[in-house]
Design an enzyme around this catalytic site. Structure first.
Site, PDB file in Angstrom:
ATOM      1  N   CYS A 253       0.791  -1.238   0.000  1.00 52.02           N
ATOM      2  CA  CYS A 253       0.000   0.000   0.000  1.00 52.02           C
ATOM      3  C   CYS A 253       0.822   1.288   0.000  1.00 52.02           C
ATOM      4  O   CYS A 253       0.778   2.042  -0.974  1.00 52.02           O
ATOM      5  CB  CYS A 253      -0.939  -0.011   1.198  1.00 52.02           C
ATOM      6  SG  CYS A 253      -2.135  -1.351   1.120  1.00 52.02           S
TER       7      CYS A 253
HETATM    8  N1  LIG Z   1      -2.849  -6.111   1.778  1.00 51.16           N
HETATM    9  C1  LIG Z   1      -3.304  -5.030   2.367  1.00 51.16           C
HETATM   10  O1  LIG Z   1      -2.953  -4.735   3.489  1.00 51.16           O
HETATM   11  C2  LIG Z   1      -4.323  -4.145   1.682  1.00 51.16           C
HETATM   12  C3  LIG Z   1      -5.033  -3.223   2.462  1.00 51.16           C
HETATM   13  C4  LIG Z   1      -5.973  -2.429   1.864  1.00 51.16           C
HETATM   14  C5  LIG Z   1      -6.169  -2.513   0.485  1.00 51.16           C
HETATM   15  N2  LIG Z   1      -5.440  -3.385  -0.262  1.00 51.16           N
HETATM   16  C6  LIG Z   1      -5.717  -3.430  -1.696  1.00 51.16           C
HETATM   17  O2  LIG Z   1      -6.549  -4.548  -1.977  1.00 51.16           O
HETATM   18  C7  LIG Z   1      -6.224  -5.103  -3.257  1.00 51.16           C
HETATM   19  C8  LIG Z   1      -5.850  -6.562  -3.106  1.00 51.16           C
HETATM   20  O3  LIG Z   1      -4.680  -6.641  -2.303  1.00 51.16           O
HETATM   21  P1  LIG Z   1      -4.225  -7.975  -1.568  1.00 51.16           P
HETATM   22  O4  LIG Z   1      -3.212  -7.565  -0.575  1.00 51.16           O
HETATM   23  O5  LIG Z   1      -5.412  -8.744  -1.150  1.00 51.16           O
HETATM   24  O6  LIG Z   1      -3.511  -8.735  -2.787  1.00 51.16           O
HETATM   25  P2  LIG Z   1      -2.985 -10.263  -2.790  1.00 51.16           P
HETATM   26  O7  LIG Z   1      -1.871 -10.284  -3.775  1.00 51.16           O
HETATM   27  O8  LIG Z   1      -2.758 -10.734  -1.392  1.00 51.16           O
HETATM   28  O9  LIG Z   1      -4.225 -11.078  -3.376  1.00 51.16           O
HETATM   29  C9  LIG Z   1      -4.758 -10.874  -4.624  1.00 51.16           C
HETATM   30  C10 LIG Z   1      -5.314 -12.186  -5.123  1.00 51.16           C
HETATM   31  O10 LIG Z   1      -6.001 -11.918  -6.334  1.00 51.16           O
HETATM   32  C11 LIG Z   1      -5.802 -13.029  -7.203  1.00 51.16           C
HETATM   33  N3  LIG Z   1      -6.115 -12.592  -8.561  1.00 51.16           N
HETATM   34  C12 LIG Z   1      -5.397 -11.835  -9.410  1.00 51.16           C
HETATM   35  N4  LIG Z   1      -6.079 -11.646 -10.553  1.00 51.16           N
HETATM   36  C13 LIG Z   1      -7.251 -12.291 -10.417  1.00 51.16           C
HETATM   37  C14 LIG Z   1      -8.381 -12.461 -11.250  1.00 51.16           C
HETATM   38  N5  LIG Z   1      -8.447 -11.898 -12.462  1.00 51.16           N
HETATM   39  N6  LIG Z   1      -9.390 -13.219 -10.797  1.00 51.16           N
HETATM   40  C15 LIG Z   1      -9.328 -13.795  -9.568  1.00 51.16           C
HETATM   41  N7  LIG Z   1      -8.305 -13.660  -8.734  1.00 51.16           N
HETATM   42  C16 LIG Z   1      -7.278 -12.909  -9.154  1.00 51.16           C
HETATM   43  C17 LIG Z   1      -4.369 -13.425  -6.953  1.00 51.16           C
HETATM   44  O11 LIG Z   1      -4.133 -14.751  -7.365  1.00 51.16           O
HETATM   45  C18 LIG Z   1      -4.252 -13.236  -5.439  1.00 51.16           C
HETATM   46  O12 LIG Z   1      -4.540 -14.427  -4.733  1.00 51.16           O
HETATM   47  C19 LIG Z   1      -5.131  -4.216  -3.821  1.00 51.16           C
HETATM   48  O13 LIG Z   1      -5.706  -3.209  -4.581  1.00 51.16           O
HETATM   49  C20 LIG Z   1      -4.508  -3.608  -2.571  1.00 51.16           C
HETATM   50  O14 LIG Z   1      -3.870  -2.388  -2.836  1.00 51.16           O
HETATM   51  C21 LIG Z   1      -4.538  -4.221   0.311  1.00 51.16           C
END
Ligand SMILES: NC(=O)c1ccc[n+]([C@@H]2O[C@H](COP(=O)([O-])OP(=O)(O)OC[C@H]3O[C@@H](n4cnc5c(N)ncnc54)[C@H](O)[C@@H]3O)[C@@H](O)[C@H]2O)c1
Length: 396
Positions: A253
């Site tokens: 982030c």
């Molecule tokens: N990790 C954090 O602390 C956090 C906090 C707030 C917001 N976010 C935001 O949330 C979003 C997701 O982050 P995250 O940390 O969960 O990511 P992550 O990498 O942990 O998980 C994302 C998942 O999405 C899957 N994926 C990718 N493309 C896909 C598709 N087309 N269909 C289905 N699955 C798919 C991947 O295989 C992966 O398992 C991002 O935009 C991030 O900036 C993250």
């Protein structure tokens, strides 16, 4: 409600568990088949979500993971929680969001509420998602995720949730859904406001961390402790917020989201000068850490054995995305040091394994997980602490 969540990473799985806990029937869809199999066998890959929680939800029929896109059809609510990284030029890479939108367009023919939780710039829901899903009368809302992995005080339930929709019907439906597992819902006037609020929150952190990192360097040059100064300043009961210096910023982030804001600022012709400068300061911190370590060791660390303690981007998580430990280790090696790292939560990383935390000539503490003792760190002859948690040693 029948709920489908696209992406079962940190955010998607957290929401899946929240929604399943509220009694919804949740399908966790992910393109990563290995992850889907692991989840269906009851193995969580996220700290803070236990295997037993997943097993319980699978057992009572409220959760199932799948990599078959046809499961999306018939869901009343579809949540998008996919990565939003930067490309090699540090511009927003919305390819995962576009893929998710295309999956919905292809597979979902029954009207649903589609919510984007992925972090992105204002305009993403309207222009990058809804515009790609046409022909079915869906409702669209943005509800940016604010989860802080590893934070035991603030979670999905008690962190206020922002909602902005393309229509008032979308907001009402999103409120119904999120109110079933979140204590406080805050409606804003548009999805753009919700999207902008999320990236502004993270930009606020990025800029303040850069400020305190620059201040730490000024303080050290002045021969005063930045941490003591910050503690003293924080006694002011109003108008000051405490941020702590460190080896840089990591995670998915803080180092990434501000560049999404800078990107749209650039498009509308407004220079995002604070974001640019904050990036420079934070990205230069590993070099500053190594410079201090070299200076404190007679100007050379060539041939010295160094243990870097903690390579995750923050305490008590196993996440190494964008971790400053990476640059710290590379730069120590460029100086000729023999570098190992210790992080039992991470275990394996960049083709190397966590080394035992034993005495070395130098220890550099980048991240301090719970349970790593002062004594084990102080077994090394010289300690440089980037966390401000090891008493009586050098550091920032
Ligand atoms: N990790 C954090 O602390 C956090 C906090 C707030 C917001 N976010 C935001 O949330 C979003 C997701 O982050 P995250 O940390 O969960 O990511 P992550 O990498 O942990 O998980 C994302 C998942 O999405 C899957 N994926 C990718 N493309 C896909 C598709 N087309 N269909 C289905 N699955 C798919 C991947 O295989 C992966 O398992 C991002 O935009 C991030 O900036 C993250």
């Amino acid at each position: 409600m029948r709920v489908a969540i696209i992406g079962q990473g940190y955010v998607g799985l957290t929401i899946a568990v929240g929604a399943a806990g509220a009694g919804h029937t949740v399908i966790g869809f992910d393109v990563n088949k290995t992850l889907v199999d692991q989840l269906n066998q009851g193995h969580s890959h996220i700290e803070g979500i236990s295997d037993s929680a997943i097993i319980g939800f699978i057992g009572n029929g409220t959760y199932k993971a799948s990599s078959d896109p046809s499961v999306l059809e018939g869901a009343e609510v579809i949540v998008i929680a996919v990565p939003t990284p930067l490309d090699e030029k540090r511009n927003p890479d919305l390819s995962f969001v576009h893929d998710a939108a295309e999956l919905i367009a292809k597979n979902v023919k029954t009207s649903a509420l589609i919510v984007n939780e992925s972090t992105s710039y204002p305009g993403t829901l309207r222009k990058e998602i809804a515009a790609r899903i046409t022909g079915v009368d869906h409702l669209f809302a943005s509800s940016p995720e604010r989860v802080d992995p590893g934070n035991t005080e603030w979670g999905t339930k008690n962190t206020p949730r922002l909602i902005g929709g393309l229509t008032s019907a979308a907001v009402a439906k999103a409120r119904d859904f999120y109110a079933s597992f979140c204590d406080s819902i805050i409606e804003v006037s548009s999805p753009e406001v919700a999207e902008a609020a999320k990236i502004f929150e993270n930009t606020f952190r990025q800029v303040n961390i850069a400020l305190v990192n620059e201040f730490a360097q000024i303080s050290d040059a002045l021969g005063i402790s930045s941490r003591e100064v910050i503690e003293a300043a924080a006694t002011k009961p109003y108008g000051f917020m405490e941020f702590k210096p460190g080896p840089g910023v990591g995670g998915h982030c803080i180092p990434v989201d501000p560049s999404y804001l800078a990107h749209v600022a650039n498009e509308v012709g407004v220079p995002a000068t604070f974001i640019k400068r904050a990036n420079e300061v934070n990205l230069a911190m590993p070099a500053y850490v190594v410079k201090r370590v070299v200076a404190a060791n007679g100007g050379s660390i060539a041939g010295k054995s160094v243990i870097v303690v903690g390579v995750a981007y923050k305490a008590d998580v196993a996440d190494t995305r964008e971790t400053p430990a990476s640059a710290v280790i590379d730069m120590l090696r460029e100086q000729g040091a023999i570098v190992m790292w210790h992080d039992d939560l991470v275990g394996n990383w960049r083709g190397e394994s966590s080394a035992p935390l034993v005495a070395h000539e130098i220890a550099v503490v980048v991240t301090r997980h719970d349970g790593v003792s002062d004594a084990a760190i102080k077994a090394s002859k010289y300690v440089f602490d980037c966390t401000g948690t090891v008493p009586g040693v050098d550091g920032i």
